[in-house]
Design an enzyme around this catalytic site. Structure first.
Site, short mmCIF file in Angstrom:
data_model
loop_
_atom_site.label_atom_id
_atom_site.label_comp_id
_atom_site.label_asym_id
_atom_site.label_seq_id
_atom_site.Cartn_x
_atom_site.Cartn_y
_atom_site.Cartn_z
N CYS A 51 0.84 -1.22 0.10
CA CYS A 51 0.01 0.04 0.01
C CYS A 51 0.78 1.15 -0.03
O CYS A 51 1.82 1.44 0.95
CB CYS A 51 -0.86 -0.03 1.11
SG CYS A 51 -1.59 1.70 1.44
N TYR A 213 -5.63 6.31 -8.90
CA TYR A 213 -6.92 5.68 -8.39
C TYR A 213 -8.16 6.21 -9.28
O TYR A 213 -8.82 5.47 -9.79
CB TYR A 213 -7.03 5.74 -7.01
CG TYR A 213 -6.18 4.89 -6.29
CD1 TYR A 213 -6.46 3.47 -5.82
CD2 TYR A 213 -5.10 5.75 -5.99
CE1 TYR A 213 -5.39 2.79 -5.28
CE2 TYR A 213 -3.97 4.66 -4.99
CZ TYR A 213 -4.33 3.54 -4.92
OH TYR A 213 -3.32 2.75 -4.12
#
Length: 356
Positions: A51, A213
């Site tokens: 992440c 994203y």
């Protein structure tokens, strides 16, 4: 009814991805009577090597030399069902790795791909209390939001979450634990650069950190076109800045670089392919590539980089984007980061221009 949700559900009516703010926002403080005072050994970071938001905290911890003061647990890179025994609960998210020696395997959340190992080097069970998923940590802390993200800064004494906002956790790691740090004089948020840092952080977050994203999770062509245009412009803007100065906010590394580097690290191996960010490439942009090389080669940074886990997470966690969870071989970007960088030349060039 479960409130469990993931970022994949944070979509606007126009098909654009709209990330919601973190819910846990307490602070470590030196003030008398503070709920969360700085103490060595009291706090624990739950992170995912995969992440980018979590890697920020690992980078800051490494650069400040806080490894002995703040412990960590790395979760498994692949999202899985967090309540596999509940047919009604379909939530998928971060889970803990199986103990070393486990030969158990699994497929992706729709039963395809793999098989993937339940144990991966560096990913262990929760050492603090019984839990199978990060979701269990939030529920132990009596969370009411239902978004189970990493990183988590956990207080072992109070057995609760201090913060799950990476941008604020790295500020705490930079300034609140200096009495326990091996590099206490390193200030990643110097007063004289705060204004510039705030400026670059705003557009880098919107168009790059979150921009990848916005491209990858867009569910309409219009939303994607808006996101990719902004991302491309900002990528070029970063390159232009780094052609003239050593770091993104000035001539020294700051938290702004800690925020930017994880996105650039994943760009060529993941975002170009998986999130359709194929208008640019770090490996073809010398100023950005050499900037990444310098940070990667700083003491402690390489240990926070696990490209295998990074790729495994993205390519195996979202079956609607990659049904069979095939992991592309990629350009071996991490190997490129081992080569010498040219950032001393950039710094010397700027110094020469000032003297002239």
């Amino acid at each position: 009814m479960s409130k469990a949700r993931t970022a994949l559900e944070e979509m606007g009516k126009d098909g654009s991805f709209k990330r919601k703010d973190s819910a846990w926002r307490s602070w470590i403080s030196n003030e008398e009577g503070a709920e969360f005072p700085p103490e060595s050994g009291r706090y624990h970071l739950f992170v995912a090597a995969a992440c980018p938001w979590a890697q920020r905290t690992l980078l800051t911890r490494a650069l400040k030399g806080l490894e002995d003061a703040i412990s960590t647990t790395v979760v498994h890179p692949t999202w899985r069902r967090t309540r596999p025994d509940d047919d009604e609960d379909k939530h998928c998210g971060w889970v803990f790795g199986a103990p070393k020696g486990s030969d158990e395997t699994f497929k992706n959340s729709i039963g395809l791909g793999g098989p993937f190992p339940c144990h991966m080097d560096g990913c262990e069970p929760n050492p603090l209390f019984e839990s199978k998923a990060v979701r269990d940590i939030y529920e132990k802390a009596k969370d009411t939001e239902g978004k189970y993200t990493v990183p988590i800064l956990w207080d072992k004494k109070k057995e609760t979450i201090v913060s799950n906002e990476s941008a604020e956790i790295i500020q705490m790691l930079n300034g609140c634990f200096n009495e326990f740090a091996k590099n206490p004089k390193l200030d990643l948020e110097p007063e004289e650069l705060k204004e510039e840092m705030a400026s670059v952080d705003t557009w880098i977050y919107n168009t790059l950190n979150n921009g990848v994203y916005r491209c990858g999770f867009a569910s309409s062509q219009k939303a994607y076109e808006t996101a990719i245009t902004e991302l491309t412009d900002s990528f070029d803007r970063v390159a232009q800045i780094l052609e003239k100065q050593r770091f993104i906010a000035g001539d020294q590394i700051t938290l702004s670089d800690i925020r930017l580097f994880p996105t650039l690290l994943r760009f060529d191996e993941v975002y170009i392919v998986y999130f359709k960010c194929n208008t640019r490439a770090v490996r073809h942009t010398p100023a950005i590539l050499n900037y990444c090389r310098e940070i990667y080669q700083m003491a402690g940074v390489k240990g926070t980089v696990d490209m295998a886990q990074i790729k495994m997470h993205y390519y195996t966690s979202h079956p609607h984007l990659n049904k069979f969870s095939i992991i592309p071989r990629g350009p071996n970007f991490a190997k490129l980061l081992e080569a010498p960088h040219d950032r001393n030349l950039v710094a010397n060039s700027k110094k020469q221009k000032v003297e002239e």
